[in-house]
Design a protein around this motif. Structure first.
Motif, PDB file in Angstrom:
ATOM      1  N   TRP A 525       0.912  -1.192   0.036  1.00 37.79           N
ATOM      2  CA  TRP A 525       0.018  -0.040   0.048  1.00 37.79           C
ATOM      3  C   TRP A 525       0.731   1.243   0.042  1.00 37.79           C
ATOM      4  N   ARG A 529       0.645   4.083  -2.831  1.00 39.06           N
ATOM      5  CA  ARG A 529       0.330   5.700  -2.738  1.00 39.06           C
ATOM      6  C   ARG A 529       1.701   6.340  -3.101  1.00 39.06           C
ATOM      7  N   GLN A 533       1.320   9.283  -6.089  1.00 37.03           N
ATOM      8  CA  GLN A 533       1.954  10.585  -5.762  1.00 37.03           C
ATOM      9  C   GLN A 533       2.730  11.212  -6.487  1.00 37.03           C
ATOM     10  N   GLN A 621      -9.816   1.828  -4.772  1.00 30.57           N
ATOM     11  CA  GLN A 621      -8.984   2.873  -4.309  1.00 30.57           C
ATOM     12  C   GLN A 621      -8.854   3.218  -2.734  1.00 30.57           C
ATOM     13  N   GLU A 623      -7.859   1.889   1.055  1.00 30.38           N
ATOM     14  CA  GLU A 623      -6.751   0.969   1.626  1.00 30.38           C
ATOM     15  C   GLU A 623      -7.532  -0.322   2.039  1.00 30.38           C
TER      16      GLU A 623
END
Length: 848
Positions: A525, A529, A533, A621, A623
């Motif tokens: 995860w 992310r 980003q 989308q 967690e």
């Protein structure tokens, strides 16, 4: 001939041109001049002479002997005995040698099992081509494309038909090794005179091998399939030649091209998309398609990046010129089938499957387990000394392969070499040439290798028909790997021997390799992310990220971070969270041409660090949703891996028939339907103990149905006016052949009731459109099973019950028959008066 050469030794012996000898004899003559050098040891000659003697005995009967020199460097009496040969007394400096029967030792070496074992090994020496009892009549398109008068069984016939009828969809074909998958893949390209077919293969050696075969085919036919005479797009090509091949793909002059997944999704991608834009990308073939799962999930993610590029090419192609996607494999279990049908669906159409899976009948299986490594090594050396060549020795690790080469050379085998994951392309190619006895370009050359020691990738898609023996000095981590490696023997249809000799450490090694490394929830995860980003947002849902991006918990990558990033994205794609895409340069129209060119250059320099994806499902989308979706994929992978290892351990235990164990593993369920694989076994420990219970080598041959054509695939539909059938009646003197030609030109491909002569004429008339003759002798004629349009040609005024039943089922049927054909359901009436849709042949011909 061999005795003459032995008599003259060490004087050179010139083999006469045009003389046909067995492969064993050829290899012995090739090795003989080098005996006593680093190129041929005493055991090489002893093993080859043993093979020549047994080949002569089982092929022509008797108990032949050869007279050989007795002094060094020739084997001593004890060394002849070590390779199971009886060496007579020395007379005049010579000794007579005879070969003894031998089979691998096992716990079941009591008669009659031992006698069966020996007979099954001896069968692998017989120098005679097998009787091909499963040949079936070729369709006109098959004869036109390949000049073959027959198919190699019903599975190949249905696979070939499905491939040429596949119009812009995705098709998975399960077809046994040796049943001509290559010809199936070539059919579209050879039948037409335009369009590009890209074939993705797993190894460079296979790409070069296919280049040789394609070049030979082009020369034989006088066809120009490449303006440059090259068909393999591989890393070793000069940059200028690569550019020329890409340009030839763009303009459609490169009719066939072989490449790797890595090159497919990088260097070739822009040319492929340009080809699709122009409507000339005809077909994409994924060879050894099971590797999309077996390799793509772990160490070669490009296998699973391919669907994104193919999907983009499919979307960009004109509506009437979508590329077809063909996936071929001989070993498809449940998980690979599920993955292929999920990843390669194009548009709204599901992936079709033609299931022609069959168990190989060539190998006889022998299995032993050792608690002592030295005992295992001794048994393997004995097997390599006594089993027929060409031979492959498989190990699991590179270190083991290299150690075995040293060990074998120390034991008197010089004609041995290894191919592993560390081997460079040049070495792989050279080893194959020396082993096969001909070069990559097809030119004959002397053999200088008889045994190749390899790890799992060696032999994949190997064009080496006469491998006689496969020995495992290891325990493979899955039944898939074992069966694929065994399947590299006996591709010529002759019997072969498969001997698995496991040792004390093998179980732990197999279990370790079976456990595929997959990133956990917390770290995965965080990587996801961070990638999202740091990525560049190209559209609302599409992103470009760098593989080298480091997650927040890492300060430096240590070379593995990029692999974990890609693996994370691959698992997410399998879970349906994202769709992987191939990075493509997008010019900024506000920049000058010079700036655009500079940006393109920078992009091309960095492209291998880029990966793109689209967000698919917003539910995942969060967690929680992300963890749940990836957890399902991990469970699927681990369950499939565990089942594949469990099946192998059942096989190695020897308590159950090997053929039945393999057949159970290759039984899959798709959309609620079950696709089975019939068991077959030429011999294994269980069947030698209880031969009456063996499934034998004549299992029922599958006859898979043809998939439904894509929506809108019947150009003649308006003429039926919403009905299932159209009756076109003809009068004496009407030009029926011309009407049938017009039907074929409007994509009616299947003809029932037409003679071989007539359908052959139709194929000559339409050339590039496949003509299929529904064979009345088939186990399941197409009139009963094909859901697409069929033209039924009546040779007499009588409506066959098969046609009536097809019409009752609502299947599209175009009936062409005499004017006075009666309606069997309405006595006294003519079909032309009662059919829901009827027209005279002359009127229909004029309308078309």
């Amino acid at each position: 001939m061999l005795q003459d050469a032995l008599n003259r030794w060490p004087e050179p012996y010139a083999r006469g041109s045009g003389l046909v000898v067995s492969d064993a004899c050829r290899r012995t003559l090739d090795a003989l001049p080098h005996l006593g050098t680093v190129e041929a040891g005493w055991r090489d000659l002893a093993c080859l002479i043993r093979q020549v003697l047994i080949t002569a005995k089982v092929t022509y009967a008797g108990n032949p002997a050869l007279t050989v020199p007795a002094g060094p460097p020739w084997p001593t009496s004890a060394q002849w005995e070590a390779v199971q040969c009886a060496a007579g007394q020395i007379v005049g400096g010579l000794r007579a040698v005879r070969a003894l029967d031998w089979a691998p030792s096992s716990a079941d070496d009591q008669a009659p099992a031992a006698e069966l074992a020996i007979s099954q090994v001896l069968a692998a020496y017989v120098d005679a081509d097998p009787d091909l009892t499963n040949l079936v009549e070729a369709d006109p398109f098959w004869t036109t494309a390949h000049r073959y008068e027959h198919y190699r069984g019903e599975p190949q016939r249905q696979a070939a038909r499905a491939a040429v009828l596949n119009d812009g969809g995705s098709l998975v074909v399960a077809l046994p090794t040796g049943r001509g998958k290559t010809a199936v893949a070539w059919s579209k390209a050879l039948l037409s005179d335009r369009g590009v077919t890209i074939v993705v293969v797993p190894t460079v050696v296979l790409a070069l091998d296919m280049e040789r075969r394609t070049s030979e085919e082009a020369q034989l036919r006088g066809r120009e399939l490449s303006p440059h005479g090259r068909f393999a797009y591989v890393g070793s090509l000069a940059p200028e030649l690569k550019r020329q091949l890409r340009d030839a793909v763009r303009n459609g002059s490169q009719r066939l091209l072989y490449t790797s997944p890595e090159a497919f999704v990088t260097g070739l991608a822009p040319a492929l998309l340009a080809c699709a834009d122009a409507g000339i990308l005809q077909q994409i073939v994924i060879d050894e398609a099971h590797l999309v799962d077996q390799w793509g999930t772990d160490f070669r993610p490009e296998f699973q990046i391919m669907p994104g590029l193919i999907r983009e090419a499919h979307a960009r192609a004109p509506a009437s010129k979508k590329p077809s996607v063909l996936m071929l494999s001989a070993t498809l279990a449940q998980r690979p089938v599920e993955l292929l049908t999920r990843l390669f669906a194009m548009g709204e159409d599901p992936v079709s499957v033609v299931w022609g899976s069959e168990i190989r009948t060539e190998p006889a299986y022998f299995l032993t387990n050792h608690l002592d490594e030295r005992a295992r090594q001794a048994d393997v050396l004995e097997a390599l000394s006594c089993l027929p060549r060409p031979l492959i020795l498989y190990t699991t690790t590179v270190a083991d392969a290299e150690e075995w080469v040293i060990r074998l050379r120390g034991a008197g085998l010089a004609r041995v070499e290894s191919v592993t994951g560390r081997s460079k392309d040049d070495k792989r190619r050279t080893v194959l040439e020396r082993w096969r006895g001909y070069q990559t370009d097809g030119e004959d050359s002397p053999t200088s290798l008889d045994v190749v020691v390899g790890t799992s990738a060696f032999g994949l898609g190997l064009d080496m028909a006469n491998v006689r023996s496969v020995v495992h000095a290891c325990l493979p981590e899955t039944i898939d790997r074992y069966y694929q490696e065994v399947g590299r023997s006996g591709r010529d249809g002759r019997p072969s021997v498969a001997y698995l000799c496991s040792g004390p450490r093998d179980g732990r090694i197999a279990a370790s390799l079976n456990d595929v490394s997959m990133i956990g929830d917390k770290l995965g995860w965080e990587r996801w992310r961070r990638l999202l980003q740091s990525g560049v947002r190209l559209t609302d849902l599409r992103y470009r990220v760098r593989k080298s991006t480091l997650p927040s918990y890492m300060l430096e990558g240590f070379g593995r971070s990029a692999q974990w990033n890609v693996q994370t994205l691959v698992l997410m794609a399998q879970a349906g969270i994202i769709r992987l895409r191939v990075p493509m340069f997008i010019a900024d129209e506000d920049q000058s041409l010079e700036a655009q060119q500079e940006a393109r250059t920078t992009f091309n320099e960095q492209i291998e660090d880029f990966i793109e994806f689209e967000l698919v499902n917003g539910v995942y989308q969060s967690e929680h949703g992300w963890r749940e979706a990836l957890g399902r994929v991990r469970d699927e992978v681990r369950t499939a891996q565990g089942a594949a290892l469990a099946s192998l351990l059942t096989l190695v235990d020897g308590g159950a028939c090997v053929g039945r164990t393999v057949a159970r593993h290759y039984r899959v369920r798709i959309d609620g339907g079950s696709f089975g694989t019939s068991p077959a076994c030429r011999g294994c420990p269980a069947c030698r103990r209880a031969p009456q219970a063996s499934p034998g080598i004549h299992p029922p041959e599958p006859c898979p149905p043809l998939p439904s054509p894509r929506a809108g695939g019947d150009a003649m539909e308006p003429w039926r006016s919403g009905n299932a059938s159209l009756f076109a009646w003809y009068d004496d003197g009407d030009d029926i052949e011309q009407l049938l030609v017009r039907l074929a030109q409007r994509q009616i491909h299947v003809f029932w009731g037409a003679s071989k002569k007539l359908t052959a004429k139709l194929q000559r008339a339409v050339t590039q459109s496949p003509i299929i003759r529904d064979d009345p002798d088939s186990a399941t004629p197409l009139i009963h099973t094909y859901p697409g349009p069929i033209a039924a040609v009546l040779s007499k005024p009588e409506l066959d019950e098969d046609i009536r039943e097809r019409v009752r089922l609502g299947l599209p049927t175009y009936i062409v028959g005499p004017k006075d054909t009666p309606d069997p359901g309405k006595p006294g009436w003519m079909l032309r008066d009662t059919a829901d849709s009827a027209i005279s042949a002359a009127s229909l011909l004029k309308g078309l």
